[in-house]
Design a protein around this motif. Structure first.
Motif, PDB file in Angstrom:
ATOM      1  N   VAL A   1       1.004  -1.325  -0.085  1.00 57.80           N
ATOM      2  CA  VAL A   1      -0.063  -0.119   0.111  1.00 57.80           C
ATOM      3  C   VAL A   1       0.984   1.366  -0.045  1.00 57.80           C
ATOM      4  CG1 VAL A   1      -1.522   1.313   1.291  1.00 57.80           C
ATOM      5  CG2 VAL A   1      -1.897  -1.078   1.078  1.00 57.80           C
ATOM      6  N   THR A   2       1.934   1.359   0.775  1.00 57.15           N
ATOM      7  CA  THR A   2       2.676   2.600   0.927  1.00 57.15           C
ATOM      8  C   THR A   2       3.431   2.516  -0.486  1.00 57.15           C
ATOM      9  OG1 THR A   2       3.306   2.098   3.310  1.00 57.15           O
ATOM     10  CG2 THR A   2       4.676   3.168   2.038  1.00 57.15           C
ATOM     11  N   LEU A   3       4.151   1.562  -0.898  1.00 61.31           N
ATOM     12  CA  LEU A   3       4.655   1.819  -2.325  1.00 61.31           C
ATOM     13  C   LEU A   3       3.756   2.090  -3.536  1.00 61.31           C
ATOM     14  CD1 LEU A   3       7.017  -1.463  -2.307  1.00 61.31           C
ATOM     15  CD2 LEU A   3       7.723   0.800  -2.348  1.00 61.31           C
TER      16      LEU A   3
ATOM     17  N   PHE B   1       0.152   9.918   7.642  1.00 58.48           N
ATOM     18  CA  PHE B   1      -0.946   9.102   8.203  1.00 58.48           C
ATOM     19  C   PHE B   1      -0.837   7.769   8.367  1.00 58.48           C
ATOM     20  CE2 PHE B   1      -3.075  12.813   5.963  1.00 58.48           C
ATOM     21  CZ  PHE B   1      -3.450  13.617   7.037  1.00 58.48           C
ATOM     22  N   VAL B   2      -0.844   7.341   9.497  1.00 65.58           N
ATOM     23  CA  VAL B   2      -0.707   5.824  10.062  1.00 65.58           C
ATOM     24  C   VAL B   2      -1.863   4.928  10.325  1.00 65.58           C
ATOM     25  CG1 VAL B   2       0.850   4.291  11.708  1.00 65.58           C
ATOM     26  CG2 VAL B   2       1.667   6.511  11.100  1.00 65.58           C
TER      27      VAL B   2
ATOM     28  N   ALA C   1       1.517   3.226   6.494  1.00 62.61           N
ATOM     29  CA  ALA C   1       2.085   4.557   6.765  1.00 62.61           C
ATOM     30  C   ALA C   1       1.926   5.492   5.455  1.00 62.61           C
ATOM     31  CB  ALA C   1       3.266   4.718   7.245  1.00 62.61           C
ATOM     32  N   LEU C   2       0.954   6.413   5.324  1.00 59.85           N
ATOM     33  CA  LEU C   2       0.855   7.094   3.928  1.00 59.85           C
ATOM     34  C   LEU C   2       1.265   8.496   4.207  1.00 59.85           C
ATOM     35  CD1 LEU C   2      -2.556   5.646   3.092  1.00 59.85           C
ATOM     36  CD2 LEU C   2      -0.620   5.067   2.580  1.00 59.85           C
TER      37      LEU C   2
ATOM     38  N   VAL D   1      -1.545  13.174  -5.115  1.00 59.66           N
ATOM     39  CA  VAL D   1      -2.508  12.160  -5.635  1.00 59.66           C
ATOM     40  C   VAL D   1      -3.791  12.996  -6.115  1.00 59.66           C
ATOM     41  CG1 VAL D   1      -4.185  10.363  -5.641  1.00 59.66           C
ATOM     42  CG2 VAL D   1      -1.704  10.214  -5.008  1.00 59.66           C
ATOM     43  N   VAL D   2      -4.394  13.941  -5.052  1.00 62.69           N
ATOM     44  CA  VAL D   2      -5.293  14.681  -5.214  1.00 62.69           C
ATOM     45  C   VAL D   2      -5.237  15.897  -6.386  1.00 62.69           C
ATOM     46  CG1 VAL D   2      -6.998  16.259  -3.916  1.00 62.69           C
ATOM     47  CG2 VAL D   2      -6.295  14.396  -2.858  1.00 62.69           C
TER      48      VAL D   2
END
Length: 337
Positions: A42-44, A179-180, A185-186, A194-195
């Motif tokens: 998810v992080t990658l 954000f964890v 961890a993002l 991204v937005v």
């Protein structure tokens, strides 16, 4: 050809158009299986999407200019570099607001920096089109030579104005950290990237496909004489397209500088390699192809960088070769009448 024949021809084309998005999903799923750890994947993936969308913002201006105006602008990196340096200068001027741990204060620093980068690059693009590009319309070889020369001269002017040293472009305090969610961890800035990238893509699609301005621009590409006969000055529209493409490059350069937290004179030239890879993969002149190509490049770069760091540098070139072996004109080739 009858309407039934047209419908039968359109169906395979529609199916082919769905293949590239499925390739993005397939690469993401393959990455999940190879990486194993869900949190790492998810992080990658978020990092890859953020990287890809930042590249898309920078590349979209160039593919827009080529697709609508048939201009090969090898000085596109100039506008990326200018946007990054302007943003760094404005952020330095508003350093107290950027350093506070308050979202509104940070926005009061970031928004002017991004706006200044966007406007400055757009104005330079307008001047560049009038002075450098206008005399060589329709002459691709001369366009390549003169814009490459313009890029070299512009880099030296940047050195004169800002000096040869690395210029810091720190992220605002509220965009630092992550954000964890459990083991995931993002990074905050990557989510913002991204937005912003999705917003730019959506705005471009709307303007080109749903607005009167986009209709006039596309009509001018197909039949310039007809549009001018209707009373519209197509030259001004095309100048606006070039300025808009340059402004997007400036915005992308500012965001990429924040992504790296530093700016050098070679930032634009270094990004041009990835930008050309993205445009070639997507199909010259295709905004949708540029978007998908950027996502592919971002995801592949992050997955391969984690799984096999030694071949990470060549992964995007290999991706481009594989795509061109399958579709020599790119994922979404643009037909010119």
């Amino acid at each position: 050809m009858s309407a039934d024949d047209d419908a039968r021809d359109a169906l395979p084309q529609a199916r082919l158009a769905l293949i590239p998005p499925f390739i993005v999903l397939a690469i993401a799923l393959a990455g999940s299986m190879l990486i194993g750890s869900t949190s790492t994947w998810v992080t990658l993936t978020v990092a890859g999407l953020a990287m890809g969308l930042l590249i898309f913002i920078m590349a979209s201006g160039l593919t827009l200019v080529f697709g609508l105006m048939d201009v090969m602008n090898f000085a596109h990196g100039l506008f990326i570099a200018l946007g990054a340096y302007i943003a760094a200068t404005v952020i330095r001027m508003l350093a107290p607001a950027a350093a506070e741990n308050d979202l509104l204060s940070n926005l009061s620093a970031v928004a002017p920096a991004l706006a200044a980068a966007f406007v400055a690059a757009g104005l330079l693009g307008w001047l560049f089109e009038r002075v450098v590009i206008r005399p060589v319309y329709g002459q691709h070889l001369k366009q390549i030579l003169i814009t490459t020369g313009g890029m070299i001269v512009a880099e030296q002017l940047i050195l004169v104005l800002w000096g040869p040293d690395l210029l810091p472009l720190p992220r605002p305090e509220t965009l630092r950290g992550s954000f964890v969610f459990g083991d995931i961890a993002l990074e905050k800035f990557r989510l913002v990237a991204v937005v912003v990238g999705l917003a730019v893509f959506g705005a471009m699609l709307y303007v080109l496909n749903r607005s009167k301005l986009g209709l006039l621009i596309r009509a001018g590409v197909e039949n310039r004489e007809m549009v001018e006969a209707m009373g519209y000055r197509i030259r001004r529209l095309f100048v606006g397209v070039f300025a808009a493409g340059s402004a997007l490059a400036g915005l992308g350069g500012a965001l990429w500088g924040m992504y790296q937290e530093s700016v050098t004179v070679g930032i634009g030239a270094h990004m041009m390699v990835l930008i050309f890879i993205v445009i070639i993969i997507g199909g010259l002149g295709s905004v949708g192809g540029c978007f998908v190509g950027a996502l592919l490049v971002g995801l592949v770069a992050n997955y391969v960088g984690y799984l096999a760091p030694k071949i990470a540098l060549g992964s995007n070139i290999l991706l481009m070769v594989l795509v061109l072996l399958w579709r020599p004109q790119g994922l979404y080739p643009v037909s010119k009448s």
